[in-house]
Design a protein around this motif. Structure first.
Motif, PDB file in Angstrom:
ATOM      1  N   THR A 147      53.213  42.947  -5.421  1.00 15.54           N
ATOM      2  CA  THR A 147      51.750  42.902  -5.387  1.00 15.54           C
ATOM      3  C   THR A 147      51.184  43.737  -4.244  1.00 15.54           C
ATOM      4  OG1 THR A 147      51.659  40.927  -3.960  1.00 15.54           O
ATOM      5  CG2 THR A 147      51.747  40.568  -6.357  1.00 15.54           C
ATOM      6  N   GLN A 148      52.020  44.046  -3.243  1.00 14.52           N
ATOM      7  CA  GLN A 148      51.559  44.787  -2.065  1.00 14.52           C
ATOM      8  C   GLN A 148      52.283  46.112  -1.868  1.00 14.52           C
ATOM      9  OE1 GLN A 148      48.952  43.754  -0.146  1.00 14.52           O
ATOM     10  NE2 GLN A 148      48.737  42.085  -1.639  1.00 14.52           N
ATOM     11  N   TYR A 149      53.515  46.208  -2.347  1.00 17.20           N
ATOM     12  CA  TYR A 149      54.307  47.429  -2.157  1.00 17.20           C
ATOM     13  C   TYR A 149      54.403  48.180  -3.483  1.00 17.20           C
ATOM     14  CZ  TYR A 149      55.778  45.621   2.399  1.00 17.20           C
ATOM     15  OH  TYR A 149      55.798  45.149   3.691  1.00 17.20           O
ATOM     16  N   ASP A 150      54.174  49.462  -3.419  1.00 19.61           N
ATOM     17  CA  ASP A 150      54.208  50.309  -4.616  1.00 19.61           C
ATOM     18  C   ASP A 150      55.633  50.803  -4.859  1.00 19.61           C
ATOM     19  OD1 ASP A 150      53.340  51.717  -6.813  1.00 19.61           O
ATOM     20  OD2 ASP A 150      52.740  53.485  -5.652  1.00 19.61           O
ATOM     21  N   ALA A 151      56.533  49.847  -4.995  1.00 18.61           N
ATOM     22  CA  ALA A 151      57.946  50.171  -5.230  1.00 18.61           C
ATOM     23  C   ALA A 151      58.630  48.960  -5.835  1.00 18.61           C
ATOM     24  CB  ALA A 151      58.637  50.562  -3.929  1.00 18.61           C
ATOM     25  N   LYS A 152      59.658  49.198  -6.608  1.00 20.09           N
ATOM     26  CA  LYS A 152      60.427  48.124  -7.212  1.00 20.09           C
ATOM     27  C   LYS A 152      61.219  47.402  -6.125  1.00 20.09           C
ATOM     28  CE  LYS A 152      63.920  47.239 -10.780  1.00 20.09           C
ATOM     29  NZ  LYS A 152      64.833  47.875 -11.782  1.00 20.09           N
ATOM     30  N   THR A 153      61.237  46.083  -6.171  1.00 20.72           N
ATOM     31  CA  THR A 153      61.963  45.299  -5.188  1.00 20.72           C
ATOM     32  C   THR A 153      63.470  45.475  -5.359  1.00 20.72           C
ATOM     33  OG1 THR A 153      60.218  43.636  -5.091  1.00 20.72           O
ATOM     34  CG2 THR A 153      62.373  42.979  -4.281  1.00 20.72           C
ATOM     35  N   ALA A 154      64.149  45.715  -4.251  1.00 23.93           N
ATOM     36  CA  ALA A 154      65.612  45.783  -4.256  1.00 23.93           C
ATOM     37  C   ALA A 154      66.174  44.388  -3.965  1.00 23.93           C
ATOM     38  CB  ALA A 154      66.095  46.770  -3.204  1.00 23.93           C
ATOM     39  N   TYR A 155      67.300  44.083  -4.591  1.00 23.71           N
ATOM     40  CA  TYR A 155      67.993  42.817  -4.332  1.00 23.71           C
ATOM     41  C   TYR A 155      69.289  43.176  -3.623  1.00 23.71           C
ATOM     42  CZ  TYR A 155      64.472  40.949  -7.405  1.00 23.71           C
ATOM     43  OH  TYR A 155      63.263  40.608  -7.946  1.00 23.71           O
ATOM     44  N   VAL A 156      69.405  42.749  -2.366  1.00 20.41           N
ATOM     45  CA  VAL A 156      70.469  43.267  -1.513  1.00 20.41           C
ATOM     46  C   VAL A 156      71.216  42.151  -0.808  1.00 20.41           C
ATOM     47  CG1 VAL A 156      69.209  45.415  -1.094  1.00 20.41           C
ATOM     48  CG2 VAL A 156      68.916  43.495   0.474  1.00 20.41           C
ATOM     49  N   ARG A 157      72.418  42.480  -0.394  1.00 16.60           N
ATOM     50  CA  ARG A 157      73.169  41.654   0.544  1.00 16.60           C
ATOM     51  C   ARG A 157      72.925  42.187   1.949  1.00 16.60           C
ATOM     52  NH1 ARG A 157      79.118  39.829  -1.376  1.00 16.60           N
ATOM     53  NH2 ARG A 157      78.707  39.241  -3.542  1.00 16.60           N
ATOM     54  N   GLU A 158      72.803  41.294   2.900  1.00 15.69           N
ATOM     55  CA  GLU A 158      72.571  41.678   4.290  1.00 15.69           C
ATOM     56  C   GLU A 158      73.895  41.683   5.041  1.00 15.69           C
ATOM     57  OE1 GLU A 158      70.708  42.928   7.570  1.00 15.69           O
ATOM     58  OE2 GLU A 158      69.501  42.386   5.841  1.00 15.69           O
ATOM     59  N   GLY A 159      74.124  42.734   5.822  1.00 22.95           N
ATOM     60  CA  GLY A 159      75.371  42.831   6.564  1.00 22.95           C
ATOM     61  C   GLY A 159      75.460  41.904   7.750  1.00 22.95           C
ATOM     62  N   GLY A 160      74.303  41.477   8.271  1.00 20.96           N
ATOM     63  CA  GLY A 160      74.288  40.593   9.433  1.00 20.96           C
ATOM     64  C   GLY A 160      74.502  39.148   9.059  1.00 20.96           C
ATOM     65  N   SER A 161      74.318  38.280  10.047  1.00 24.14           N
ATOM     66  CA  SER A 161      74.585  36.862   9.864  1.00 24.14           C
ATOM     67  C   SER A 161      73.429  36.031  10.389  1.00 24.14           C
ATOM     68  CB  SER A 161      75.866  36.449  10.613  1.00 24.14           C
ATOM     69  OG  SER A 161      76.962  37.253  10.249  1.00 24.14           O
ATOM     70  N   ILE A 162      73.076  34.994   9.647  1.00 18.15           N
ATOM     71  CA  ILE A 162      72.180  33.941  10.116  1.00 18.15           C
ATOM     72  C   ILE A 162      72.943  32.645   9.850  1.00 18.15           C
ATOM     73  CG2 ILE A 162      69.872  32.924  10.020  1.00 18.15           C
ATOM     74  CD1 ILE A 162      68.887  35.451   8.661  1.00 18.15           C
ATOM     75  N   PRO A 163      73.754  32.200  10.820  1.00 21.62           N
ATOM     76  CA  PRO A 163      74.695  31.106  10.552  1.00 21.62           C
ATOM     77  C   PRO A 163      74.068  29.852   9.977  1.00 21.62           C
ATOM     78  CG  PRO A 163      75.194  32.143  12.654  1.00 21.62           C
ATOM     79  CD  PRO A 163      73.904  32.737  12.178  1.00 21.62           C
ATOM     80  N   ILE A 164      72.811  29.576  10.308  1.00 14.51           N
ATOM     81  CA  ILE A 164      72.215  28.328   9.864  1.00 14.51           C
ATOM     82  C   ILE A 164      71.921  28.323   8.375  1.00 14.51           C
ATOM     83  CG2 ILE A 164      69.769  28.869  10.173  1.00 14.51           C
ATOM     84  CD1 ILE A 164      71.651  25.658  11.252  1.00 14.51           C
ATOM     85  N   VAL A 165      71.891  29.486   7.743  1.00 17.10           N
ATOM     86  CA  VAL A 165      71.557  29.557   6.325  1.00 17.10           C
ATOM     87  C   VAL A 165      72.558  28.771   5.479  1.00 17.10           C
ATOM     88  CG1 VAL A 165      71.391  31.105   4.339  1.00 17.10           C
ATOM     89  CG2 VAL A 165      70.238  31.682   6.466  1.00 17.10           C
ATOM     90  N   SER A 166      73.834  28.900   5.780  1.00 20.64           N
ATOM     91  CA  SER A 166      74.838  28.161   5.009  1.00 20.64           C
ATOM     92  C   SER A 166      74.692  26.658   5.228  1.00 20.64           C
ATOM     93  CB  SER A 166      76.248  28.616   5.383  1.00 20.64           C
ATOM     94  OG  SER A 166      76.537  28.354   6.734  1.00 20.64           O
ATOM     95  N   THR A 167      74.188  26.253   6.390  1.00 22.78           N
ATOM     96  CA  THR A 167      73.948  24.835   6.656  1.00 22.78           C
ATOM     97  C   THR A 167      72.832  24.306   5.766  1.00 22.78           C
ATOM     98  OG1 THR A 167      74.650  25.122   8.949  1.00 22.78           O
ATOM     99  CG2 THR A 167      73.379  23.144   8.439  1.00 22.78           C
ATOM    100  N   PHE A 168      71.760  25.075   5.630  1.00 23.58           N
ATOM    101  CA  PHE A 168      70.694  24.678   4.709  1.00 23.58           C
ATOM    102  C   PHE A 168      71.253  24.487   3.307  1.00 23.58           C
ATOM    103  CE2 PHE A 168      67.631  26.949   7.684  1.00 23.58           C
ATOM    104  CZ  PHE A 168      67.036  25.789   8.136  1.00 23.58           C
TER     105      PHE A 168
END
Length: 460
Positions: A388-409
């Motif tokens: 709705t705001q960006y004039d481009a198709k959304t990419a679905y990606v894996r992130e190389g970094g880590s947010i350790p708490i995400v797996s806890t959620f």
């Protein structure tokens, strides 16, 4: 004027006020790793709580932990609608080397529609954005389209050391249908991206010990093992000449990419030449048989982050050091387990330990990898909101970094995690002159507002 048009107008009318508030928030030196900034951590948490109260959120609390406080809030009056748990962190990295900053890291300054300050991109600027979304919706509509809970922590930059237990202790209060996080990046300028997977983390420090004290290299050299030489041999044993990790069993649990994921990678507008220019390297190097994107997001790594030992001052000192060491981190992918990886590293180190030294291994940060199915309706809804705001198709990606708490959620709350970031990889995160493009701040406000409306009819 419909609801989202009213919200859009609210952001336009209050932009200058919001930027001044963001500056005040960024000016608080909330460095979680340095004990002298503990009072600043409390100040930042209190400031954030005050913003949430003014926004119209309820049951706002600054909750103590054995470390830094957790800020929570809620608004739960959207009967029959899903619940969203918004997560972020208000702590930041240290500022060293301070001499490389063009302006003071805790005196925010706007230049060329970018706000410069430590934490502007990671993650205080994006946390602030979410607070202002809640404010705008409540002030214009008098309600939220979904139920919202908020949890902002102050220890993400030191491994979220107390948040696992906090989430476990408050499982019922934090129960949700989806976790929403803005602590990742766009795919590129003007190119939105939903992150559906993160790599995990396992960190160790190796200490190689030889003699009981530093020795004169002329008297003892050639007859006593040099710990630096031993360390170099040990470090070289971790990879083969093609970049493949040589630790036995390291890849055994790696979940391969699906055909759909590989096809998505192939569609991305990616240039290895751009990476070379960005990094200043003449050629790329990584695990043989995989593309750069796969190597940096969907394959595990073992990297030496620091080496120490001996004399490194000006001139020369003919010393045979008593010990040497290295810091190592591994980025992990689904379904690797950090504890198992550390066990394999210990086994490898013991099997490859050079003669004449003892080797000690200390464990540091750990975090499990995470993945949400790319076709999950809450993931796809995020992509639509971006567009709705960006004039481009959304990419679905894996992130190389880590947010350790995400797996806890994922494990404790059993909820999908949607990562809608608005940073850019070029914004000097963790480095001098960190900044946040205000164009993406402005668009992010509207994207997240749309997302809350987009998912209001979601049913499990």
């Amino acid at each position: 004027m419909d609801q989202l048009q009213q919200v859009d107008q609210y952001f336009t009318n209050h932009r200058e006020k919001h930027l001044e508030e963001m500056k005040e928030f960024l000016a608080i030196p909330s460095i979680s790793s340095l004990s002298e900034h503990k009072p600043d951590m409390q100040t930042a948490a209190d400031y954030l709580a005050n913003l949430l109260e003014k926004a119209g959120m309820e049951n706002v609390q600054v909750q103590p932990t054995p470390g830094h406080p957790v800020v929570t809030a809620e608004w739960l009056h959207a009967e029959g609608r899903p619940t969203v748990l918004v997560y972020g962190h208000y702590d930041v990295q240290p500022v060293d080397p301070i001499e490389l900053w063009d302006t003071e890291p805790f005196k925010p300054e706007i230049r060329d529609n970018k706000i410069y300050a430590r934490g502007s991109s990671d993650d205080k600027g994006q946390v602030f954005m979410h607070v202002k979304v809640l404010e705008a919706l409540l002030q214009t509509e008098g309600k939220l389209p979904v139920n919202v809970k908020v949890i902002f922590e102050g220890e993400e930059e030191i491994g979220s050391v107390h948040l696992d237990q906090f989430i476990a202790d408050h499982k019922e209060e934090l129960a949700t249908d989806v976790v929403l996080i803005s602590d990742t990046a766009l795919y590129g300028p003007g190119k939105p991206a939903v992150c559906y997977a993160l790599r995990g983390l396992a960190g160790i420090e190796i200490t190689v010990k030889g003699s009981k004290r530093d020795l004169h290299s002329g008297v003892y050299g050639g007859g006593v093992q040099n710990p630096i030489h031993a360390l170099a041999d040990l470090l070289s044993s971790f990879h083969d000449e093609h970049g493949t990790i040589s630790v036995e069993g390291f890849y055994d649990s790696v979940r391969p990419l699906t055909d759909e994921e590989r096809a998505t990678y192939a569609e991305l507008d990616f240039s290895e030449e751009d990476i070379k220019e960005e990094t200043g390297v003449k050629e790329l190097f990584g695990e043989e048989g995989f593309s750069y994107l796969e190597q940096t997001s969907a394959r595990p790594t073992l990297e030496v982050n620091g080496v120490f030992g001996g004399f490194s001052g000006e001139g020369i000192k003919t010393v045979l050091p008593a010990q040497a060491g290295a810091k190592i981190t591994c980025r992990l992918v689904p379904d690797q387990d950090p504890d198992e990886i550390v066990r394999l590293l210990r086994k490898h180190i013991e099997a490859n330990k050079p003669a004449g030294v003892d080797v000690e291994v200390a464990e540091f940060d750990k975090g499990k990898p995470f993945i949400t199915p790319m076709d999950h309706p809450l993931i796809q809804a995020a992509g639509r909101s971006y567009e709705t705001q960006y004039d481009a198709k959304t990419a679905y990606v894996r992130e190389g970094g880590s947010i350790p708490i995400v797996s806890t959620f994922d494990e404790i709350l059993g909820a999908p995690v949607v990562m809608m970031g608005f940073a850019l990889s070029t914004e000097n995160i963790h480095a001098p002159n960190e900044h946040f493009h205000l164009e993406n701040f402005d668009k992010g406000l509207r994207v997240v507002s749309d997302y809350f409306h987009e998912i209001k009819d979601y049913k499990k």
